[in-house]
Design an enzyme around this catalytic site. Structure first.
Site, mmCIF file in Angstrom:
data_model
loop_
_atom_site.group_PDB
_atom_site.id
_atom_site.type_symbol
_atom_site.label_atom_id
_atom_site.label_comp_id
_atom_site.label_asym_id
_atom_site.label_seq_id
_atom_site.Cartn_x
_atom_site.Cartn_y
_atom_site.Cartn_z
ATOM 1 N N GLU A 190 -6.075 8.727 7.728
ATOM 2 C CA GLU A 190 -6.689 8.399 6.630
ATOM 3 C C GLU A 190 -7.982 8.886 6.354
ATOM 4 O OE1 GLU A 190 -4.832 3.753 6.875
ATOM 5 O OE2 GLU A 190 -5.980 4.279 5.074
ATOM 6 N N GLU A 231 0.983 -1.323 0.075
ATOM 7 C CA GLU A 231 -0.031 -0.110 0.087
ATOM 8 C C GLU A 231 0.923 1.304 -0.150
ATOM 9 O OE1 GLU A 231 -1.734 0.693 4.024
ATOM 10 O OE2 GLU A 231 -3.400 1.738 2.994
ATOM 11 N N ASN A 247 0.320 -0.921 5.383
ATOM 12 C CA ASN A 247 1.152 0.047 6.171
ATOM 13 C C ASN A 247 0.592 -0.151 7.663
ATOM 14 O OD1 ASN A 247 2.596 2.594 4.359
ATOM 15 N ND2 ASN A 247 1.913 0.726 3.379
ATOM 16 N N LYS A 262 -9.501 2.089 -1.884
ATOM 17 C CA LYS A 262 -9.706 1.446 -0.518
ATOM 18 C C LYS A 262 -10.971 1.746 0.110
ATOM 19 C CE LYS A 262 -7.060 1.210 3.926
ATOM 20 N NZ LYS A 262 -5.847 1.551 4.817
ATOM 21 N N ASN A 269 -7.219 6.048 -1.696
ATOM 22 C CA ASN A 269 -5.953 5.192 -1.345
ATOM 23 C C ASN A 269 -6.336 3.947 -2.351
ATOM 24 O OD1 ASN A 269 -4.189 3.434 -0.385
ATOM 25 N ND2 ASN A 269 -4.687 4.041 1.659
ATOM 26 N N CYS A 272 -4.929 -3.249 2.929
ATOM 27 C CA CYS A 272 -4.498 -2.875 4.349
ATOM 28 C C CYS A 272 -5.768 -3.304 5.374
ATOM 29 C CB CYS A 272 -4.030 -1.503 4.390
ATOM 30 S SG CYS A 272 -3.063 -1.511 6.099
#
Ligand code: ING
Length: 308
Positions: free
Chosen positions: A142, A46, A193, A123, A106, A168
């Protein structure tokens, strides 16, 4: 037998001051290693091009646009596409996407062996928070810098099989794998991550985080009879520790390869996509066994409504 030699290309830390060119050079070195070991597909983490910038608070979110890619491929990533194509190697990596109409995602892409982007995923599950959080020893913003993905979980026929992606935090949610499983997915490609500690719970350190990392991916693989390749960006980024633990898990949920370091590290494993068939035809033959008349709450209700 439908064998695909897969390289999980774990990246060590990327510091805030590292350039994309320096990172791409590391990614190319991993790709060369993957080629020398006969890989047909390479999977990177990611946000593979930059440090995990959601740990840094900025008042004006436009200041964070420096971490985003406006086009893909672009000048910094063109060497990856060129070399992968010259090697006849498929590729997947994650990056921060800024769309022409100003949306921030993302994102991860799936590139086939001719160098064509055949899939894009944004994401869905964004962890963390949107505003500065005083009680945390580090931020996880995020929800500040990205919008929830608008693609949903898709599977694509390519490279002789059916492939899907997630990113993730998505790997912790069973819904992710089941929506892909209902499309017949045979291999799920994941980048992550993951901070090595929980800023809100001291007891949750690297060993528990690595346990949850394995648990989530092994369960997803087994319960959908699919291969899962899950690749970390790891190590200490400007003092902040990310777990390693990159994994390749077979359709029976068994770990067949696992990273030993928190640096740039290559795992290569021959994955037979036909190994997914037995589980899909027996214990997880969804058509024969699932009872959707009882599953309504999963998609009708977001949060918990407990009995009176
Ligand atoms: N990172 C972490 C992850 O889901 C996290 C955040 C860690 C959430 C542990 C919950 C528990 O692996 C990203 N980038 O989603």
């Amino acid at each position: 037998m439908r064998l695909i030699n897969v390289a999980a290309a774990q990246l060590g830390p990327i510091q805030k001051g590292d350039t994309r060119d320096a990172v791409v050079s590391r990614m190319l070195a991993l790709m060369d290693g993957a080629k020398s070991r006969g890989a047909d597909l390479i999977v990177y983490p990611e946000l593979a091009l930059t440090t995990f910038f959601p740990r840094w608070y900025v008042e004006e979110t436009a200041e964070a646009d420096r971490w985003f890619e406006k086009t893909m491929p672009n000048e910094a990533t063109a060497p990856l596409f060129e070399r992968a194509r010259s090697y006849g190697m498929g590729m997947s990596f994650g990056y921060a996407e800024l769309t022409e109409d100003g949306h921030h995602f993302n994102t991860s892409i799936l590139v086939d062996q001719s160098g064509t982007i055949v899939g894009k995923y944004r994401k869905t599950h964004l962890p963390g928070h949107a505003e500065y959080s005083k009680e945390r020893s580090f931020q996880h913003l995020e929800k500040r810098y990205f919008e929830p993905g608008d693609t949903g979980f898709k599977a694509w026929r390519t490279m002789g099989g059916i492939f899907g992606m997630c990113i993730c935090n998505d790997r912790r949610w069973p819904e992710t794998y089941r929506v892909l499983g209902l499309q017949g997915v045979e291999m799920v490609l994941i980048g992550y991550n993951t901070p090595a500690v929980n800023p809100l719970r001291d007891a949750e350190g690297p060993s528990e985080r690595l346990f949850h990392n394995r648990l989530s991916v092994q369960a997803g693989a087994y319960q959908n009879s699919a291969w899962v390749v899950s690749v970390a960006k790891a190590g200490i980024e400007d003092g902040h520790h990310l777990i390693g633990g990159s994994l390749i898990v077979n359709p029976a949920g068994e770990i067949v390869a696992e990273a030993k370091t928190e640096g740039d590290e290559l795992l290569v494993h021959g994955c037979d996509l036909d190994d997914t068939v037995f589980g899909k035809k027996t214990v997880f033959d969804f058509a024969r066994h699932r009872r959707i008349e009882h599953y309504g709450l999963i998609s009708e209700q977001t949060g918990v409504i407990a009995p009176e």
